[in-house]
Scaffold this active site. Sequence first.
Site, PDB file in Angstrom:
ATOM      1  N   CYS A  27       6.939  13.621   1.284  1.00  0.00           N
ATOM      2  CA  CYS A  27       7.813  13.825   2.435  1.00  0.00           C
ATOM      3  C   CYS A  27       8.507  15.175   2.278  1.00  0.00           C
ATOM      4  CB  CYS A  27       8.823  12.678   2.519  1.00  0.00           C
ATOM      5  SG  CYS A  27      10.129  12.895   3.748  1.00  0.00           S
ATOM      6  N   GLU A  34      -4.101  -3.855  14.807  1.00  0.00           N
ATOM      7  CA  GLU A  34      -5.240  -4.349  14.028  1.00  0.00           C
ATOM      8  C   GLU A  34      -6.021  -5.447  14.748  1.00  0.00           C
ATOM      9  OE1 GLU A  34      -3.753  -5.374  10.164  1.00  0.00           O
ATOM     10  OE2 GLU A  34      -3.551  -3.272   9.546  1.00  0.00           O
ATOM     11  N   GLU A  53       0.813  -1.216   0.000  1.00  0.00           N
ATOM     12  CA  GLU A  53       0.000   0.000   0.000  1.00  0.00           C
ATOM     13  C   GLU A  53       0.849   1.270   0.000  1.00  0.00           C
ATOM     14  OE1 GLU A  53      -4.089  -1.618   2.111  1.00  0.00           O
ATOM     15  OE2 GLU A  53      -2.631  -0.545   3.351  1.00  0.00           O
ATOM     16  N   GLU A  75      -6.611  -7.821  -0.932  1.00  0.00           N
ATOM     17  CA  GLU A  75      -7.207  -7.838   0.406  1.00  0.00           C
ATOM     18  C   GLU A  75      -8.698  -7.539   0.270  1.00  0.00           C
ATOM     19  OE1 GLU A  75      -5.259  -5.249   3.180  1.00  0.00           O
ATOM     20  OE2 GLU A  75      -3.238  -5.880   2.583  1.00  0.00           O
TER      21      GLU A  75
END
Length: 645
Positions: free
Chosen positions: A150, A360, A141, A312
């Site tokens: 950044c 999680e 991801e 997923e």
Amino acid sequence: MLGVCYYPEHWPEERWEEDFKAMRALGLRYVRLGEFAWSALEPTPGALRWGWLDRVLDLAQKEGLAVVLGTPTATPPKWLVDRYPEILPVDREGRRRNFGGRRHYCFSSPAYREETARIVALLAERYGRHPAVVGFQVDNEFGCHGTVRCYCPNCREAFRGWLRAKYGTIDALNAAWGTVFWSQTYRDFGEVELPHLTVAEANPSHLLDYYRFASDQVRAYNRFQVDLLRDNAPGRFITHNFMGFFTDLDPFALAEDLDFAAWDSYPLGFTDLMPLPQEEKVQWARTGHPDVAAFHHDLYRGVGRGRFWVMEQQPGPVNWAPHNPSPAPGMVRLWTWEAIAHGAEVVSYFRWRQAPFAQEQMQAGFNRPDFQPEVAFFEVQRVAEELSALPLPPAGCAPVALVYDSEAAWVFEIQPQGAEWKYLTLVFSFYSVFRRLGLEVDIFKPGAELGGYGLVVVPSLPIVRKEALEALSQADGLVIVGPRSGSKTEKFQIPPEIPPGALQALLPLKVVRVESLPPGLLEEAEGPWGRFAFGVWREWVETDLPPLLRFTDGGGILFRRGRYLYLAAWPSPELLFALCQSLAEEAGLHPRFLPEGLRLRRRGPLVFAFNYGPEVVEAPAPPGVRFLLGDRRIPPHDLAVWEET
């Protein structure tokens, strides 16, 4: 085919074989693992512990499971961060982000590039030819948690180099950015800073180039890993799992280096985060919005050049949305079949077993932490049985093409000119209308070949490059172009011929003034489909073309020249439906108005019907067809499949 995400490092070794046997008994073929396992593989610098992963892969092979092995670079271990603290990214507020989560690295860090090369090469050399390993997932991801952009010193130096390569001279940069405004002129590339922490808003051209640079850095980092894997893992596919409703990077560009695209499907979480009215969020709280998963299936099928996986798939409540309801019974099965109907080669669920610890632990899996099966286990068991009995033809082309552009999202993020203007909201509105009309949609990047489509939709394309204009000019069908298209040059300036810029070659009109409207301030328009109220955005147009739709003050809102139409306002849902229905009928696409919550998808001669609603609906199938799954009466949260010749 079906798969699952598994974390053997989270469980006692004596569970591994039992888990793999249970996966195969359930009908799963693929297992993804390893993408967060760096500290388990290398707990201290140079002390590599391959043994446990050797045994995992050997057990997977023994049980007939195909492994997708993740490179573990999304989670650099603590010892690496302590050795090279400069790999930690810096946020927009100038704060160095800390160790303790994930994705805690900067794409521009030379030290992290070196460490990435080392661990990925070692992983690929050891397992690139293992018979259980059929492919690799690069990282995990990209960009999650706001990590594409950044603001560290490494990024500043890399950005300056990127600008030198793009512009050549500082005078060219000053001209492109219009730095004469507010006395921003630069004497040297070394003077250019990253566009953040400015007192007033930063120069929009500066921001857009920085967004482009940041996306390019992710792509370069991905390609860097792909090259290492290709060198050491012959014959294995390489993919990456993209995210939903995410525009910080260009997925089409990044996926050019992959064999196919994958994405992570969490319909309930995405629906809760969408800018929907509260009543709609409640309506779809346990099913997901009927178009949210489908939109991403079609997007990432386009990104993957016709090939995609769901890496997923949500099997139960997630842990990261503002609210995390449980899926309605039947929805995991429905989501799976919907992905397959849209062409997914594999649907892989997250995760095999709910973690009892860490961040999680509230996210459900196939099994509870006490090793007992969850509801989704039995729904997937049913899908596996159904799949074995239903041969799937190749997916064909859709009748509608939609042009999607991440750069457009960047332009409107930088300069929205109105708080309600959201690129993805506009795109999704167009997409959802065609779904409600029973029509499939293929999604393309600007400049892609559009021949063979009866209708081409460009919700908004602010920067129209030569290849995009050429593709639109060569399209076979009707083309509808939405507001703010052609409104900027590549340099983020108003085009000299004023908007819609280069599109004036197809649509002879000029947008001479625009306005954004606050909530509650509505304009009215009328035309052949009735009377409509408008908000969000309006444009004033000068043209000799007669308007097909007018505001009540006389201004035009919809213009047409031949096959090309321009929409000069943010469309209301009512107008958008009427307009798209009319164009689809003109294009011979045979639209139909489906009951709320019912959606269709064709795959070759097979027609899939999905009922997201709470009531039984009638399948819109011709008389006498043979149903391969279900029947003409589709229960809530269920589906039917029939064959049409």
